[in-house]
Write a protein that holds these residues in place. Structure first.
Motif, PDB file in Angstrom:
ATOM      1  N   ALA A  37     -10.929  46.127  -5.378  1.00 40.13           N
ATOM      2  CA  ALA A  37      -9.376  45.814  -4.830  1.00 40.13           C
ATOM      3  C   ALA A  37      -8.693  45.478  -4.998  1.00 40.13           C
ATOM      4  CB  ALA A  37      -9.894  46.225  -3.506  1.00 40.13           C
ATOM      5  N   THR A  38      -9.511  43.843  -5.252  1.00 39.41           N
ATOM      6  CA  THR A  38      -9.002  42.506  -6.018  1.00 39.41           C
ATOM      7  C   THR A  38      -8.321  42.523  -7.540  1.00 39.41           C
ATOM      8  OG1 THR A  38     -10.622  41.146  -5.762  1.00 39.41           O
ATOM      9  CG2 THR A  38      -9.812  41.381  -3.109  1.00 39.41           C
ATOM     10  N   VAL A  39      -9.229  42.989  -8.133  1.00 34.59           N
ATOM     11  CA  VAL A  39      -9.231  42.485  -9.368  1.00 34.59           C
ATOM     12  C   VAL A  39      -7.818  43.903  -9.750  1.00 34.59           C
ATOM     13  CG1 VAL A  39     -10.154  43.901 -11.846  1.00 34.59           C
ATOM     14  CG2 VAL A  39     -11.460  42.092 -10.031  1.00 34.59           C
ATOM     15  N   THR A  40      -7.732  44.610  -9.325  1.00 31.43           N
ATOM     16  CA  THR A  40      -6.238  45.831  -9.188  1.00 31.43           C
ATOM     17  C   THR A  40      -5.092  44.684  -9.169  1.00 31.43           C
ATOM     18  OG1 THR A  40      -8.485  47.614  -9.247  1.00 31.43           O
ATOM     19  CG2 THR A  40      -5.802  47.761  -8.821  1.00 31.43           C
ATOM     20  N   ALA A  41      -5.464  44.693  -7.571  1.00 31.36           N
ATOM     21  CA  ALA A  41      -3.846  43.862  -7.378  1.00 31.36           C
ATOM     22  C   ALA A  41      -3.631  42.666  -7.912  1.00 31.36           C
ATOM     23  CB  ALA A  41      -5.109  43.687  -5.657  1.00 31.36           C
TER      24      ALA A  41
ATOM     25  N   GLU B 187      -6.681  32.657  -8.092  1.00 29.89           N
ATOM     26  CA  GLU B 187      -6.654  33.181  -6.080  1.00 29.89           C
ATOM     27  C   GLU B 187      -7.859  33.763  -5.826  1.00 29.89           C
ATOM     28  OE1 GLU B 187      -4.388  31.495  -4.776  1.00 29.89           O
ATOM     29  OE2 GLU B 187      -3.482  30.731  -6.346  1.00 29.89           O
ATOM     30  N   LEU B 188      -8.958  33.779  -6.708  1.00 30.65           N
ATOM     31  CA  LEU B 188     -10.370  34.562  -6.468  1.00 30.65           C
ATOM     32  C   LEU B 188     -11.562  33.299  -6.094  1.00 30.65           C
ATOM     33  CD1 LEU B 188      -9.454  37.911  -7.955  1.00 30.65           C
ATOM     34  CD2 LEU B 188      -8.721  37.890  -6.024  1.00 30.65           C
ATOM     35  N   ARG B 189     -12.429  34.229  -5.653  1.00 32.20           N
ATOM     36  CA  ARG B 189     -13.873  33.447  -5.741  1.00 32.20           C
ATOM     37  C   ARG B 189     -14.607  34.888  -6.062  1.00 32.20           C
ATOM     38  NH1 ARG B 189     -13.818  29.921   0.222  1.00 32.20           N
ATOM     39  NH2 ARG B 189     -12.626  27.836  -1.195  1.00 32.20           N
ATOM     40  N   LYS B 190     -15.777  34.130  -6.482  1.00 29.96           N
ATOM     41  CA  LYS B 190     -16.824  35.055  -6.579  1.00 29.96           C
ATOM     42  C   LYS B 190     -17.581  35.636  -5.148  1.00 29.96           C
ATOM     43  CE  LYS B 190     -17.903  31.962 -10.916  1.00 29.96           C
ATOM     44  NZ  LYS B 190     -19.097  31.233 -11.376  1.00 29.96           N
ATOM     45  N   ALA B 191     -17.966  36.873  -5.252  1.00 33.10           N
ATOM     46  CA  ALA B 191     -19.148  37.184  -4.102  1.00 33.10           C
ATOM     47  C   ALA B 191     -19.873  36.316  -4.107  1.00 33.10           C
ATOM     48  CB  ALA B 191     -19.749  39.308  -4.724  1.00 33.10           C
TER      49      ALA B 191
ATOM     50  N   PRO C 232     -19.315  44.660 -12.232  1.00 33.59           N
ATOM     51  CA  PRO C 232     -19.922  44.921 -10.786  1.00 33.59           C
ATOM     52  C   PRO C 232     -18.726  45.083 -10.477  1.00 33.59           C
ATOM     53  CG  PRO C 232     -19.846  42.478 -11.936  1.00 33.59           C
ATOM     54  CD  PRO C 232     -19.662  42.917 -12.731  1.00 33.59           C
ATOM     55  N   ASN C 233     -17.473  45.230 -10.624  1.00 32.72           N
ATOM     56  CA  ASN C 233     -16.178  46.214  -9.747  1.00 32.72           C
ATOM     57  C   ASN C 233     -15.425  46.712 -10.544  1.00 32.72           C
ATOM     58  OD1 ASN C 233     -16.619  42.870  -8.361  1.00 32.72           O
ATOM     59  ND2 ASN C 233     -15.799  42.280 -10.127  1.00 32.72           N
ATOM     60  N   SER C 234     -16.458  47.759 -11.118  1.00 26.74           N
ATOM     61  CA  SER C 234     -16.288  48.920 -11.853  1.00 26.74           C
ATOM     62  C   SER C 234     -16.317  50.614 -11.720  1.00 26.74           C
ATOM     63  CB  SER C 234     -16.609  48.840 -13.744  1.00 26.74           C
ATOM     64  OG  SER C 234     -17.783  48.727 -14.060  1.00 26.74           O
ATOM     65  N   PRO C 235     -15.964  51.329 -11.950  1.00 25.72           N
ATOM     66  CA  PRO C 235     -16.902  52.707 -11.316  1.00 25.72           C
ATOM     67  C   PRO C 235     -17.862  52.292 -12.053  1.00 25.72           C
ATOM     68  CG  PRO C 235     -14.678  52.692 -11.550  1.00 25.72           C
ATOM     69  CD  PRO C 235     -14.624  52.020 -12.440  1.00 25.72           C
ATOM     70  N   SER C 236     -18.669  52.180 -13.107  1.00 27.20           N
ATOM     71  CA  SER C 236     -19.729  52.445 -13.605  1.00 27.20           C
ATOM     72  C   SER C 236     -20.701  51.477 -12.884  1.00 27.20           C
ATOM     73  CB  SER C 236     -19.966  52.078 -14.979  1.00 27.20           C
ATOM     74  OG  SER C 236     -18.582  52.429 -16.030  1.00 27.20           O
ATOM     75  N   SER C 237     -20.407  50.916 -12.130  1.00 28.93           N
ATOM     76  CA  SER C 237     -21.401  50.392 -11.206  1.00 28.93           C
ATOM     77  C   SER C 237     -21.534  50.694  -9.745  1.00 28.93           C
ATOM     78  CB  SER C 237     -21.169  48.775 -10.696  1.00 28.93           C
ATOM     79  OG  SER C 237     -21.857  48.847  -9.497  1.00 28.93           O
ATOM     80  N   THR C 238     -22.531  51.647  -9.853  1.00 29.59           N
ATOM     81  CA  THR C 238     -23.683  52.957  -8.356  1.00 29.59           C
ATOM     82  C   THR C 238     -24.634  52.319  -8.039  1.00 29.59           C
ATOM     83  OG1 THR C 238     -24.380  54.247 -10.291  1.00 29.59           O
ATOM     84  CG2 THR C 238     -22.107  54.150 -10.194  1.00 29.59           C
ATOM     85  N   ILE C 239     -24.821  52.882  -6.796  1.00 37.98           N
ATOM     86  CA  ILE C 239     -26.204  52.147  -5.949  1.00 37.98           C
ATOM     87  C   ILE C 239     -27.183  52.051  -7.132  1.00 37.98           C
ATOM     88  CG2 ILE C 239     -25.635  52.668  -3.782  1.00 37.98           C
ATOM     89  CD1 ILE C 239     -27.128  55.428  -4.009  1.00 37.98           C
ATOM     90  N   ASN C 240     -27.433  53.350  -8.178  1.00 38.13           N
ATOM     91  CA  ASN C 240     -28.951  53.217  -9.050  1.00 38.13           C
ATOM     92  C   ASN C 240     -28.831  51.966  -9.640  1.00 38.13           C
ATOM     93  OD1 ASN C 240     -27.083  56.119  -8.309  1.00 38.13           O
ATOM     94  ND2 ASN C 240     -29.369  56.324  -8.817  1.00 38.13           N
TER      95      ASN C 240
END
Length: 319
Positions: free
Chosen positions: A216-220, A229-233, A55-63
């Motif tokens: 954004a945060t996975v990259t950072a 340091e992260l929570r799930k969406a 869900p955090n990759s470019p493969s995830s799209t509106i479709n």
């Protein structure tokens, strides 16, 4: 007498291809909303392997997000939009109304990010941030308002933008100008709703208390330690659902933080289930106490001028 089932409510989620926006769309569908999944990125979901994609990759799209929803029994339609273009935004709203005849919930999660000092932020980047963040939000709301009016002013708007406080500006002034502008729109539009007596309308800004797992945060962050340091969406989407459920008078014009709203309004006291790394306690990045924006003279409007009325009077005077 025959009873009729009221139509499902329609939620338009702008910026729903990945991360927080995707989770909001999925959770709205799970709660029986018809969802319009909107963002710029599209794809052929039948070619996506494995499915569903990260869900955090470019493969995830509106479709792919729409297919995730419909494959589990929900109702969703992907509609592409370029939030830099008012015409594209208007086409999105028009298509939504053509499909379902209504918009009950508007979520604006679209956003561009560029964190750098003023000297390191080119004008071209600043203009892009402005077009996607405050201008895109303004154009989306403007396109929706006539449809809210047609249905008796009963709708909810949720904006992903922060409370207003000075530390937020540090090191990312250009970005902060746009995001805080979105929060100013929330405050001002909420006042418009109150003054007009539209008791069914509410606009709310929501912002995360901690880092949220996203592209954004996975990259950072760096490796597993950074993920602590992260929570799930899901923490943010749960807060969005709670805002939508809340009485209008409690949320209209509110600039709120996800954790604080869930704690205060929903009685949530344990947030461990939202941690990306089990057992971790992500550091809160937002202040625990925020400044009040209201002043002692809050109710004193002074000489209130409506520019539209002023222009109309000037036009009549020229005749």
């Amino acid at each position: 007498m025959s009873s009729t089932t009221p139509p499902k409510q329609v939620a338009l989620v702008v910026g729903a291809s990945r991360g927080i926006g995707r989770q909001i769309a999925i959770d709205l569908a799970k709660n029986n909303y018809i969802v319009i999944v909107s963002a710029k990125t599209t794809s052929d979901p039948t070619l996506c392997t494995p499915f569903p994609p990260d869900p955090n990759s470019p493969s995830s799209t509106i479709n792919t997000v729409a297919l995730e929803i419909t494959s589990t029994g929900g109702t969703a339609t992907p509609i592409a939009v370029d939030t830099r273009s008012p015409a594209s935004i208007q086409a999105l709203v028009t298509a939504t109304i053509a499909l379902h005849g209504r918009i009950d919930i508007l979520i604006y999660n679209a956003g561009a990010i560029y964190w750098a000092p003023v000297a390191g932020t080119p004008l071209s980047r600043f203009l892009l941030l402005e077009r996607i963040n405050p201008q895109g939000l303004y154009a989306t709301i403007q396109s929706c308002l006539p449809h809210f009016a047609a249905r008796g002013w009963r709708a909810r708007i949720v904006v992903v933008s922060p409370p207003i406080y000075s530390r937020f500006f540090r090191g990312k002034t250009a970005y902060a100008m746009g995001k805080v502008g979105m929060s100013v729109l929330t405050k001002g539009l909420g006042m418009d709703f109150e003054k007009a007596g539209w008791a069914g309308m509410a606009v709310t800004s929501l912002w995360p208390a901690t880092g949220i797992e996203s592209a954004a945060t996975v990259t950072a962050v760096a490796g597993e330690e950074g993920k602590r340091e992260l929570r799930k969406a899901t923490v943010f989407s749960d807060a969005v659902l709670a805002v939508i459920r809340a009485p209008v008078e409690r949320v209209n014009g509110l600039l709120e933080i996800d954790e604080d709203f869930l704690r205060r309004e929903e009685g949530v006291s344990e947030f461990g289930r939202y941690s990306v790394v089990e057992g971790a306690e992500p550091r809160r990045i937002m202040p625990r106490v925020l400044p009040r924006l209201e002043v002692e003279e809050q109710d004193d409007e002074g000489v209130r001028v409506d520019s539209n009325e002023l222009r109309e009077r000037e036009g009549k005077a020229k005749l």
